[in-house]
Design a protein around this motif. Structure first.
Motif, short mmCIF file in Angstrom:
data_model
loop_
_atom_site.label_atom_id
_atom_site.label_comp_id
_atom_site.label_asym_id
_atom_site.label_seq_id
_atom_site.Cartn_x
_atom_site.Cartn_y
_atom_site.Cartn_z
N MET A 189 0.93 -1.59 -0.06
CA MET A 189 0.13 -0.07 0.08
C MET A 189 0.88 0.99 -0.01
O MET A 189 2.10 0.98 0.72
N THR A 190 0.42 2.02 -0.96
CA THR A 190 1.20 3.08 -1.09
C THR A 190 0.54 4.91 -0.23
O THR A 190 -1.23 4.72 -0.29
N ALA A 191 1.37 5.20 0.63
CA ALA A 191 0.74 6.70 1.52
C ALA A 191 -0.13 7.55 0.34
O ALA A 191 0.39 7.81 -0.81
N ARG A 192 -1.10 7.65 1.06
CA ARG A 192 -1.72 9.20 -0.12
C ARG A 192 -0.99 10.50 -0.06
O ARG A 192 -0.61 11.14 -0.58
N THR A 193 -0.36 10.74 1.23
CA THR A 193 -0.18 11.81 2.00
C THR A 193 0.98 11.86 3.60
O THR A 193 0.11 10.38 3.77
N ALA A 236 -3.78 -0.64 10.51
CA ALA A 236 -2.39 -1.37 10.25
C ALA A 236 -1.44 -0.80 11.10
O ALA A 236 -0.19 -1.51 11.42
N PHE A 237 -0.73 0.52 10.61
CA PHE A 237 -0.01 1.13 11.16
C PHE A 237 -0.25 1.47 13.32
O PHE A 237 1.11 1.18 14.40
N CYS A 238 -1.57 1.27 13.42
CA CYS A 238 -1.35 1.24 14.67
C CYS A 238 -1.42 0.43 15.97
O CYS A 238 -0.80 0.39 17.02
N VAL A 280 -5.04 5.55 9.06
CA VAL A 280 -6.29 5.05 8.15
C VAL A 280 -6.11 5.66 6.99
O VAL A 280 -6.27 5.72 5.80
N SER A 281 -7.16 6.96 6.91
CA SER A 281 -7.16 8.10 6.23
C SER A 281 -5.84 8.38 5.08
O SER A 281 -6.36 9.13 3.64
#
Length: 161
Positions: free
Chosen positions: A1-5, A47-49, A150-151
């Protein structure tokens, strides 16, 4: 997954970190704080948290079977059974932890738009007013962190966020 920002204002990040630290300190139970944050992150699919708080929980001995002195049961299965805490036995999650997890779910999901009185009252039986305020603050801040991550689709283990 690629971060949006990966952009997040430094002032917002520091304020959120300070709020997180204050709520954890006020709760006074680092292992329980991690269980609460992991459960909210599971519900929010962050997933990050999850990655971060599972690592921290292990550092606090949650998955290593090294309970605090005042607790005698093996904590080794708590992380494995957290998603099904209601079905796990009392030897896995005690009444205080169950009350905290029920409140976590109620605040995170807000079924019918509110936290049921029974859930709040159950938590109030196990936490004094100050601890309960910190617990609610902790649940609120992890939900905010989850939404921030997540956003923006920040992947687990990312160092850029």
């Amino acid at each position: 997954m690629t971060a949006r920002t990966t952009r997040l204002d430094a002032g917002v990040r520091e304020a959120m970190r300070a709020l997180s630290a204050a709520t954890k300190k006020g709760l006074g139970d680092a292992a329980l704080a991690e269980l609460v944050q992991i459960r909210a992150s599971q519900l929010n699919h962050c997933a990050f948290c999850l990655d971060m708080h599972l690592t921290l929980a292990r550092k606090h001995g949650v998955s290593m079977g090294v309970p605090p002195v005042e607790r005698s049961r093996d904590w080794g299965r708590q992380l494995d059974l957290l998603a099904a805490w209601e079905e796990a036995g009392d030897d896995v999650f005690d009444a205080r932890e169950r009350a905290a997890l029920a409140l976590t779910e109620a605040v995170t999901v807000l079924t019918d738009g509110f936290v049921p009185d029974a859930v709040y009252e159950r938590a109030a039986e196990h936490f004094d007013e100050r601890q309960l305020a910190h617990l609610i603050g902790l649940i609120t801040v992890i939900n905010s962190w989850n939404r921030l991550m997540v956003s923006r689709r920040i992947p687990a283990g990312s160092t850029e966020w």
